[in-house]
Design a protein around this motif. Structure first.
Motif, PDB file in Angstrom:
ATOM      1  N   CYS A 113      -1.850  -6.762   4.985  1.00 50.22           N
ATOM      2  CA  CYS A 113      -2.546  -6.720   3.690  1.00 50.22           C
ATOM      3  C   CYS A 113      -3.704  -6.365   3.999  1.00 50.22           C
ATOM      4  CB  CYS A 113      -3.075  -8.159   3.086  1.00 50.22           C
ATOM      5  SG  CYS A 113      -1.844  -9.146   2.742  1.00 50.22           S
ATOM      6  N   TYR A 114      -4.506  -6.205   5.131  1.00 51.27           N
ATOM      7  CA  TYR A 114      -5.850  -6.113   5.177  1.00 51.27           C
ATOM      8  C   TYR A 114      -6.084  -4.509   5.130  1.00 51.27           C
ATOM      9  CZ  TYR A 114      -7.832  -9.540   6.211  1.00 51.27           C
ATOM     10  OH  TYR A 114      -8.939 -11.504   6.580  1.00 51.27           O
ATOM     11  N   ASN A 115      -4.616  -4.360   6.536  1.00 50.37           N
ATOM     12  CA  ASN A 115      -4.371  -2.182   7.108  1.00 50.37           C
ATOM     13  C   ASN A 115      -3.229  -2.065   5.679  1.00 50.37           C
ATOM     14  OD1 ASN A 115      -5.583  -3.081  10.231  1.00 50.37           O
ATOM     15  ND2 ASN A 115      -3.670  -4.079  10.166  1.00 50.37           N
ATOM     16  N   ILE A 116      -2.869  -1.820   4.714  1.00 55.20           N
ATOM     17  CA  ILE A 116      -2.791  -1.478   3.544  1.00 55.20           C
ATOM     18  C   ILE A 116      -3.970  -1.467   3.022  1.00 55.20           C
ATOM     19  CG2 ILE A 116      -1.070  -1.463   1.226  1.00 55.20           C
ATOM     20  CD1 ILE A 116       1.116  -2.345   3.446  1.00 55.20           C
ATOM     21  N   LEU A 117      -4.360  -2.757   2.182  1.00 59.07           N
ATOM     22  CA  LEU A 117      -5.624  -2.389   1.595  1.00 59.07           C
ATOM     23  C   LEU A 117      -6.616  -1.380   2.057  1.00 59.07           C
ATOM     24  CD1 LEU A 117      -5.895  -5.781   0.761  1.00 59.07           C
ATOM     25  CD2 LEU A 117      -4.808  -3.774  -0.783  1.00 59.07           C
ATOM     26  N   SER A 118      -6.727  -1.451   3.240  1.00 61.44           N
ATOM     27  CA  SER A 118      -8.126  -1.068   3.868  1.00 61.44           C
ATOM     28  C   SER A 118      -7.548   0.992   3.971  1.00 61.44           C
ATOM     29  CB  SER A 118      -8.610  -0.763   5.611  1.00 61.44           C
ATOM     30  OG  SER A 118      -8.802  -2.358   5.881  1.00 61.44           O
ATOM     31  N   VAL A 119      -6.415   1.216   4.271  1.00 61.94           N
ATOM     32  CA  VAL A 119      -6.034   2.811   4.982  1.00 61.94           C
ATOM     33  C   VAL A 119      -5.956   2.758   3.461  1.00 61.94           C
ATOM     34  CG1 VAL A 119      -4.264   4.114   4.622  1.00 61.94           C
ATOM     35  CG2 VAL A 119      -3.945   1.949   6.664  1.00 61.94           C
ATOM     36  N   LEU A 120      -5.826   2.642   2.507  1.00 60.41           N
ATOM     37  CA  LEU A 120      -5.684   2.503   0.183  1.00 60.41           C
ATOM     38  C   LEU A 120      -7.033   3.221   0.258  1.00 60.41           C
ATOM     39  CD1 LEU A 120      -4.232   2.994  -1.795  1.00 60.41           C
ATOM     40  CD2 LEU A 120      -5.364   0.759  -2.670  1.00 60.41           C
ATOM     41  N   VAL A 121      -7.883   1.961   0.783  1.00 57.60           N
ATOM     42  CA  VAL A 121      -9.459   2.517   0.114  1.00 57.60           C
ATOM     43  C   VAL A 121     -10.305   3.250   0.818  1.00 57.60           C
ATOM     44  CG1 VAL A 121     -10.697   1.043   1.255  1.00 57.60           C
ATOM     45  CG2 VAL A 121     -11.553   1.276  -1.159  1.00 57.60           C
ATOM     46  N   LEU A 122     -10.050   3.592   1.786  1.00 55.13           N
ATOM     47  CA  LEU A 122     -10.668   4.462   3.433  1.00 55.13           C
ATOM     48  C   LEU A 122      -9.820   6.436   2.327  1.00 55.13           C
ATOM     49  CD1 LEU A 122     -10.522   2.991   7.121  1.00 55.13           C
ATOM     50  CD2 LEU A 122     -13.206   3.035   5.081  1.00 55.13           C
ATOM     51  N   ALA A 123      -8.399   6.020   2.613  1.00 54.87           N
ATOM     52  CA  ALA A 123      -8.327   7.445   1.942  1.00 54.87           C
ATOM     53  C   ALA A 123      -8.960   7.663   0.482  1.00 54.87           C
ATOM     54  CB  ALA A 123      -6.449   7.028   2.019  1.00 54.87           C
ATOM     55  N   ILE A 124      -9.399   7.459  -0.449  1.00 47.78           N
ATOM     56  CA  ILE A 124      -9.305   7.588  -1.090  1.00 47.78           C
ATOM     57  C   ILE A 124     -11.088   8.139  -1.831  1.00 47.78           C
ATOM     58  CG2 ILE A 124     -10.345   6.798  -3.840  1.00 47.78           C
ATOM     59  CD1 ILE A 124      -8.107   4.923  -3.715  1.00 47.78           C
ATOM     60  N   TYR A 125     -11.922   7.267  -0.256  1.00 50.11           N
ATOM     61  CA  TYR A 125     -13.094   8.056  -0.394  1.00 50.11           C
ATOM     62  C   TYR A 125     -13.112   8.912   1.261  1.00 50.11           C
ATOM     63  CZ  TYR A 125     -13.741   4.329  -4.118  1.00 50.11           C
ATOM     64  OH  TYR A 125     -13.478   4.216  -5.734  1.00 50.11           O
TER      65      TYR A 125
END
Length: 313
Positions: free
Chosen positions: A139-151
């Motif tokens: 979960c950590y890695n999926i959510l981190s990749v998502l939010v970091l990619a957006i910003y």
């Protein structure tokens, strides 16, 4: 409680030592920015995925597989992520929202949380903690990749690109590739496991040395407000929200204590590694790791004291 304080300090002291060593080595010019960049890439692409793989393969799924506890932990993690992200939208400059969010919800469960759970509850804490850590890493890695990619500056945020970033993330690959081995109890050759452990054990010290080498008083001052805000979210507000929610759901004693320890952990060093890998504000990520690591010595012990006084654990 004095024993718990000593346990917390004994676990976090080596982290401080590696951070300080990174600062000293950079001042002595034994390491430079090129080394830090190369070493961070090695951790992100090689040693950290190997560490995650071994953590899941070695976890005792049969002893502590509690579906209800796992489901609650995952749901609480996802909700914590969206709470941190929502707060970042209102309180942070756009370019720093991804780093703030990751720093606020991503805990160092595999090192600090698991060690504390094992110290407090022995084999039970080790078994439950290993399963929870293995599940939530995904979960950590999926959510981190998502939010970091957006910003991230210049990042593409269309669905295909986001999916590609998630599927090709080395940390996620390390977790996913371990699942078949853990589920079917596939035994790997001992020489291969030993070699992998040698390689994986470089992850934390190397990442922390890189963080220490990145830190500077100027960058700390520039990112102080955002870093402190993310750190307070990580160490105070989200642990309170998650722990009270767990108590309302009926969790008590060892299960509640393990949940609190995991939600109250300092920010994972891998958050810095991932931020640097995508050219985000890794100095802010480093500052959050340092502040939460220092602050956790106080917040975890106060939290355990309060839980004991309330009779919840």
């Amino acid at each position: 409680m004095f024993e718990i304080v000593l346990q917390t300090i004994s676990i976090t002291a080596p982290v401080f030592a590696m951070l300080f060593l990174g600062v000293v080595l950079k001042r002595l010019r034994w390491i430079d920015d090129d080394f830090i960049g190369t070493a961070s890439a090695l951790v992100f692409r090689g040693t950290m995925p190997t560490l995650l793989f071994l953590g899941i393969v070695n976890a005792d799924m049969s002893q502590a597989f509690k579906p209800g506890l796992i489901i609650f932990f995952v749901l609480a993690t996802v909700i914590s992520f969206f709470v941190a992200w929502g707060w970042a939208i209102f309180r942070c400059p756009e370019i720093e929202r991804g780093i703030y969010t990751q720093g606020a919800f991503r805990g160092n469960n595999g090192i600090v949380g698991l060690a504390l759970a094992t110290s407090m509850y022995g084999d039970y804490g080790l078994a439950v903690g290993s399963v929870l850590a293995g599940v939530v890493i995904f979960c950590y890695n999926i959510l981190s990749v998502l939010v970091l990619a957006i910003y991230s500056p210049g990042a593409k945020t269309d669905p295909w690109t986001l999916c590609k970033n998630i599927l090709t993330n080395p940390l996620i690959i390390g977790v996913v590739s371990a699942v078949p081995f853990a589920y079917w109890q596939i035994q790997l050759p001992q020489w291969l496991l030993s070699s992998a452990e040698y390689f994986a054990h470089m992850s934390l010290p190397l990442a922390l040395i890189c963080i220490g080498g990145t830190l500077s008083l100027a960058s700390m001052r520039q990112s102080s407000d955002v870093a402190i805000g993310s750190s307070l979210m990580k160490l105070v507000w989200l642990p309170i929200l998650a722990t009270v929610s767990a108590w309302l759901c009926g969790y008590r004693d060892a299960d509640l204590a393990v949940l609190f320890l995991y939600f109250g952990c300092p920010t994972a060093a891998s958050s810095y590694v991932m931020a640097r890998a995508i050219n985000a504000n890794h100095e802010l990520a480093a500052a959050i790791v340092v502040i939460t690591t220092i602050g956790a010595v106080v917040s975890i012990n106060l939290g355990l004291l309060v839980l004991k006084m309330l009779g919840w654990i």
